[in-house]
Scaffold this motif. Structure first.
Motif, mmCIF file in Angstrom:
data_model
loop_
_atom_site.group_PDB
_atom_site.id
_atom_site.type_symbol
_atom_site.label_atom_id
_atom_site.label_comp_id
_atom_site.label_asym_id
_atom_site.label_seq_id
_atom_site.Cartn_x
_atom_site.Cartn_y
_atom_site.Cartn_z
ATOM 1 N N ALA A 89 34.401 0.433 13.580
ATOM 2 C CA ALA A 89 33.954 -0.933 13.836
ATOM 3 C C ALA A 89 32.458 -0.963 14.139
ATOM 4 C CB ALA A 89 34.739 -1.525 15.003
ATOM 5 N N LEU A 90 31.970 0.007 14.895
ATOM 6 C CA LEU A 90 30.547 0.024 15.245
ATOM 7 C C LEU A 90 29.684 0.237 14.002
ATOM 8 C CD1 LEU A 90 28.417 -0.144 17.443
ATOM 9 C CD2 LEU A 90 28.692 2.330 17.808
ATOM 10 N N ARG A 91 30.129 1.084 13.088
ATOM 11 C CA ARG A 91 29.380 1.256 11.841
ATOM 12 C C ARG A 91 29.311 -0.052 11.061
ATOM 13 N NH1 ARG A 91 32.373 6.934 10.360
ATOM 14 N NH2 ARG A 91 30.874 8.354 11.339
ATOM 15 N N ALA A 92 30.436 -0.761 10.973
ATOM 16 C CA ALA A 92 30.464 -2.009 10.210
ATOM 17 C C ALA A 92 29.580 -3.071 10.863
ATOM 18 C CB ALA A 92 31.903 -2.510 10.087
ATOM 19 N N LEU A 93 29.685 -3.206 12.184
ATOM 20 C CA LEU A 93 28.890 -4.223 12.879
ATOM 21 C C LEU A 93 27.408 -3.872 12.840
ATOM 22 C CD1 LEU A 93 29.114 -6.861 14.471
ATOM 23 C CD2 LEU A 93 29.261 -5.496 16.571
ATOM 24 N N SER A 94 27.094 -2.590 12.966
ATOM 25 C CA SER A 94 25.694 -2.174 12.914
ATOM 26 C C SER A 94 25.099 -2.461 11.545
ATOM 27 C CB SER A 94 25.583 -0.678 13.221
ATOM 28 O OG SER A 94 26.064 -0.365 14.507
ATOM 29 N N ALA A 95 25.838 -2.150 10.490
ATOM 30 C CA ALA A 95 25.331 -2.394 9.136
ATOM 31 C C ALA A 95 25.109 -3.878 8.899
ATOM 32 C CB ALA A 95 26.308 -1.816 8.115
ATOM 33 N N TRP A 96 26.055 -4.713 9.377
ATOM 34 C CA TRP A 96 25.897 -6.166 9.210
ATOM 35 C C TRP A 96 24.650 -6.652 9.946
ATOM 36 C CZ3 TRP A 96 25.573 -10.039 12.818
ATOM 37 C CH2 TRP A 96 25.579 -11.346 12.307
ATOM 38 N N ALA A 97 24.464 -6.203 11.179
ATOM 39 C CA ALA A 97 23.355 -6.698 11.985
ATOM 40 C C ALA A 97 22.007 -6.259 11.410
ATOM 41 C CB ALA A 97 23.500 -6.209 13.429
ATOM 42 N N LEU A 98 21.888 -4.988 11.032
ATOM 43 C CA LEU A 98 20.605 -4.476 10.575
ATOM 44 C C LEU A 98 20.249 -4.941 9.168
ATOM 45 C CD1 LEU A 98 20.741 -0.864 12.048
ATOM 46 C CD2 LEU A 98 19.360 -2.796 12.839
ATOM 47 N N ALA A 99 21.190 -5.563 8.484
ATOM 48 C CA ALA A 99 20.878 -6.165 7.187
ATOM 49 C C ALA A 99 20.208 -7.529 7.342
ATOM 50 C CB ALA A 99 22.151 -6.296 6.347
ATOM 51 N N ARG A 100 20.178 -8.061 8.552
ATOM 52 C CA ARG A 100 19.569 -9.363 8.816
ATOM 53 C C ARG A 100 18.073 -9.211 9.075
ATOM 54 N NH1 ARG A 100 23.014 -13.552 10.651
ATOM 55 N NH2 ARG A 100 21.247 -14.312 11.902
ATOM 56 N N ASP A 101 17.339 -10.256 8.768
ATOM 57 C CA ASP A 101 15.900 -10.236 9.006
ATOM 58 C C ASP A 101 15.543 -10.314 10.480
ATOM 59 O OD1 ASP A 101 15.424 -10.091 6.289
ATOM 60 O OD2 ASP A 101 15.191 -12.268 6.057
ATOM 61 N N ASP A 102 16.447 -10.891 11.294
ATOM 62 C CA ASP A 102 16.110 -11.101 12.703
ATOM 63 C C ASP A 102 16.563 -9.972 13.615
ATOM 64 O OD1 ASP A 102 18.776 -11.668 12.310
ATOM 65 O OD2 ASP A 102 18.784 -13.546 13.435
ATOM 66 N N VAL A 103 17.080 -8.878 13.059
ATOM 67 C CA VAL A 103 17.512 -7.738 13.863
ATOM 68 C C VAL A 103 16.772 -6.486 13.385
ATOM 69 C CG1 VAL A 103 19.435 -6.265 14.561
ATOM 70 C CG2 VAL A 103 19.800 -8.726 14.272
ATOM 71 N N HIS A 104 16.141 -5.798 14.335
ATOM 72 C CA HIS A 104 15.431 -4.565 14.016
ATOM 73 C C HIS A 104 15.973 -3.372 14.790
ATOM 74 C CE1 HIS A 104 12.257 -6.553 11.659
ATOM 75 N NE2 HIS A 104 12.378 -7.539 12.526
ATOM 76 N N THR A 105 16.511 -3.627 15.987
ATOM 77 C CA THR A 105 16.980 -2.528 16.828
ATOM 78 C C THR A 105 18.262 -2.932 17.541
ATOM 79 O OG1 THR A 105 14.682 -1.871 17.254
ATOM 80 C CG2 THR A 105 16.377 -0.932 18.683
#
Length: 355
Positions: free
Chosen positions: A302-318
């Motif tokens: 789940a953490l891999r999936a959520l991390s990939a979704w978040a870091l694909a956004r322009d407003d998330v960097h870290t």
């Protein structure tokens, strides 16, 4: 507030048609519907068309577009017949909502290209109540839905909107139909269905405020949980979501997700963000699993999936997380998911994952 269901569709449509029957003898084609560019007849047809389209997309599990058909009235259909059509299409939507299996979704463009049964029910009701209000304004007849219903509609489809002093004026303001003291006029709006993020063995299912409230009060949030679930951390996180909603700072895509196992539809835990990203694009993640689900790699997946979704956004960097020093199992989860240890302090060990 509470989840929206098929019974709500039936009751809301019945109240809408009952109000409009007071003007059934009028020429609806000659009366503008409130502030809309449509007349009342066109608006009523639009209500019916939305109700049946939502029923079709949910029942047909539409994936990439609306089911390709359009409602057409028989020539000569009068206002009484049109109200019958609205009642019938409302019943079809209610039936689709009641019979949809858990987790079923259909296409809707806003904002994540799908909606579940509750979302389609709520969208159908919002279309009905708002456009009945538009028609009632044009026809000069009274109409106002119940506070309980509107409160639940706001929490379901407008979770980014801070609750106002009264639900009906708040919904009208949120949809550009009125003013609300202390808030700027709304000129553009979209409702927000909950986000789902697929993983290999799980689906991360976004929680609405009503589900979070139920969890915080000791309920199941509308999910069937694995034995020993939900864990206490899930209930605490639900309380954080509620506080954010009440303060008007909740962004549903950066909220809380139930981890639903594909093989049996049971929730095994929860994961989510501690709020929206800050101005530097930094956002915190937290998670927990029911004890009976631990040791199976669910949290890592789940953490891999959520991390990939978040870091694909322009407003998330870290992405970052702070984990208790003695919680070696959780530290192993973030490490397997590719996160890096960046420090320690009195609160625990800090981990990050950067774009």
């Amino acid at each position: 507030m509470r989840p929206i269901n098929g019974d709500d569709v039936i009751q809301a449509v019945a109240q809408c048609t009952a109000a409009l029957r007071a003007a059934v003898g009028r020429d609806w084609k000659a009366v503008p519907a409130g502030g809309l560019e449509w007349d009342c007849h066109t608006t009523a047809v639009h209500i019916a068309d939305d109700l049946v389209a939502y029923a079709a997309n949910l029942a047909g599990r539409a994936q990439d577009a609306y089911v390709p058909f359009e409602l057409t009235l028989d020539e000569g259909t009068d206002n009484a017949g049109l109200l019958h059509v609205i009642e019938t299409t409302g019943a079809l939507l209610a039936a689709a909502v009641r019979t949809a299996p858990p987790g079923a979704r259909g296409f809707h463009p806003y904002p994540f290209r799908s909606a579940d049964a509750e979302g389609f029910a709520a969208m159908g009701i919002v279309e009905a109540v708002l456009h009945t209000r538009d028609m009632a304004e044009g026809l000069g007849i009274p109409y106002e839905p119940s506070d309980e219903l509107v409160t639940s509609l706001l929490a379901c489809l407008f979770p980014h909107v801070q609750p106002g002093p009264a639900p009906w004026p708040t919904l009208l303001w949120a949809t550009g139909r009125g003013d609300l003291p202390g808030r700027a006029p709304v000129t553009e709006w979209r409702w927000r269905n909950n986000l789902v993020i697929p993983a290999e063995r799980l689906t991360l299912t976004g929680l609405r405020p009503a589900a979070a409230l139920d969890l915080r009060l000791g309920g199941d949030g509308g999910f069937e949980w694995i034995a020993s679930g939900p864990y206490e951390g899930t209930r605490d996180a639900a309380g954080m979501l509620l506080k954010a909603y009440e303060a008007g700072v909740h962004r549903p895509e950066f909220g809380m997700f139930a981890l639903v196992r594909h093989e049996d539809g049971r929730a095994v835990g929860a994961m989510g963000f501690h709020g929206a990203p800050d101005e530097d694009g930094r956002v915190e993640i937290g998670y927990d699993l029911a004890e009976a689900a631990r040791g199976n790699g669910y949290a890592t997946e789940a953490l891999r999936a959520l991390s990939a979704w978040a870091l694909a956004r322009d407003d998330v960097h870290t992405l970052f997380a702070t984990i208790d020093r003695d919680n070696t199992a959780s530290q192993a989860v973030v490490t397997r998911a590719g996160w890096t240890k960046v420090g320690e302090d009195g609160e625990g060990t800090a981990y990050e994952l950067r774009r």
